[in-house]
Design a protein around this motif. Structure first.
Motif, mmCIF file in Angstrom:
data_model
loop_
_atom_site.group_PDB
_atom_site.id
_atom_site.type_symbol
_atom_site.label_atom_id
_atom_site.label_comp_id
_atom_site.label_asym_id
_atom_site.label_seq_id
_atom_site.Cartn_x
_atom_site.Cartn_y
_atom_site.Cartn_z
ATOM 1 N N HIS A 18 -0.677 -10.674 0.365
ATOM 2 C CA HIS A 18 -1.170 -9.822 1.457
ATOM 3 C C HIS A 18 -2.196 -8.795 0.996
ATOM 4 O O HIS A 18 -3.135 -8.483 1.720
ATOM 5 C CB HIS A 18 -0.013 -9.060 2.122
ATOM 6 N N THR A 75 -1.539 1.288 4.275
ATOM 7 C CA THR A 75 -0.321 0.493 4.465
ATOM 8 C C THR A 75 -0.146 0.038 5.908
ATOM 9 O O THR A 75 0.781 -0.722 6.195
ATOM 10 C CB THR A 75 0.932 1.312 4.077
ATOM 11 N N ASN A 81 5.762 -2.881 6.715
ATOM 12 C CA ASN A 81 4.558 -2.995 5.890
ATOM 13 C C ASN A 81 4.782 -2.436 4.488
ATOM 14 O O ASN A 81 4.241 -2.946 3.512
ATOM 15 C CB ASN A 81 3.398 -2.237 6.538
#
Ligand code: R1P
Length: 289
Positions: A18, A75, A81
């Motif tokens: 990610h 974030t 997250n």
């Protein structure tokens, strides 16, 4: 033991799934912000920027501020997250991405969040700075992990009794910040208190638009909680997840909050951008002192 491809996912260029980062892209001193547009607001003060990337809401820039190498990472919103960001950052420093094995030598990251938050107390006004001495987790993400060593049962039990916390909701957890970072960041310019971290902005923080709350008095009960002089001072959506995962993985973390709203009085800052800018400069200078 090798960590499987399905558990530790890498992109074709070797970067982590990610965050889109390889180990050489990050400093060990890291600033978290929520909003991806806030990354540039921090790095505009840097002497130089060596690297920038973005995937989804996760934008990272690494560079130098007054000679210190720092990474700034957004974030996005919420503890879910944070689970991604901290696990992936830890993998970058503590797992060999080629052999997929945990490294023998542990690297500790220093993580400072620069966030926005709402005060719950009359005497902590809009436009102030607040350092989170502890965080109260009321969102539950951390219960996926073995948290016995980082929780504080006495104060948690007192909070559950005071609020008559529903057993259908995630059990609250109190987690301490890094005293090493607090010493660097605290001054007479900052308030200090327990920051509650909710898993949503409306109901989970006691806001009512059209939906009634499970407990309509929850914010009053949170405001009036006092354990040996420790009060819950503010509400936001990331700090407990940052404190919890950092402690579990051997990293240091501390949250700095720009108090944009006072929920006890119902006021909101007239100049939120200026307040966040002031907190950015304050925090950067404290980190390099
Ligand atoms: C909600 O508006 C968001 O703002 C606060 C909350 O924690 C949540 O992420 O922090 P940031 O301004 O850092 O995103």
């Amino acid at each position: 033991m090798n960590i499987q491809n399905s558990e530790l996912i890498l992109n074709p260029d070797g970067s982590i799934y990610h965050l889109n980062l390889r180990p050489e892209h990050i400093a060990t001193d890291i600033i978290f912000v929520g909003d991806q547009d806030r990354v540039d607001k921090v790095t505009q003060h840097f002497d130089s920027i060596e690297f920038t990337t973005q995937k989804r809401e996760f934008k990272t820039s690494t560079g130098y501020y007054k000679g210190k190498r720092l990474s700034v990472i957004s974030t996005g919103i919420g503890p879910d997250n944070i689970d991604i960001v901290i696990n992936e950052l830890d993998a970058l420093v503590n797992i060999d991405l080629e052999t997929r094995q945990v490294k023998e030598k542990h690297t500790a990251l220093h993580i400072t969040r620069i966030g926005t938050s709402g005060s719950l107390q009359h005497d902590i006004p809009v436009d102030s700075f607040l350092l989170s001495s502890h965080s109260l987790d009321i969102n539950g993400m951390l219960h996926a992990y073995q948290i016995e060593d980082i929780s504080n049962p006495e104060i948690e039990e007192a909070f559950v009794a005071h609020t008559q916390w529903s057993s259908k909701k995630a059990y609250p957890i109190i987690i301490e910040n890094s005293k090493e970072l607090e010493t660097k960041l605290f001054s007479e310019q900052t308030y200090k208190g327990i920051t509650a971290t909710a898993g949503g902005f409306y109901g989970p923080q006691g806001r009512v638009l059209r939906l009634p709350l499970q407990d309509p008095n929850i914010n009053k009960k949170i405001d009036s909680f006092n354990y040996n002089g420790n009060r819950i001072t503010n509400l936001e959506m990331e700090t407990s997840a940052i404190y919890g995962l950092s402690k579990l993985l051997g990293h240091h973390a501390c949250s700095m909050n720009a108090i944009l709203a006072n929920r006890a009085i119902g006021t909101f800052s007239a100049n939120p951008k200026q307040l966040v800018e002031k907190l950015i400069i304050y925090t950067l200078d404290k980190l390099v002192e």
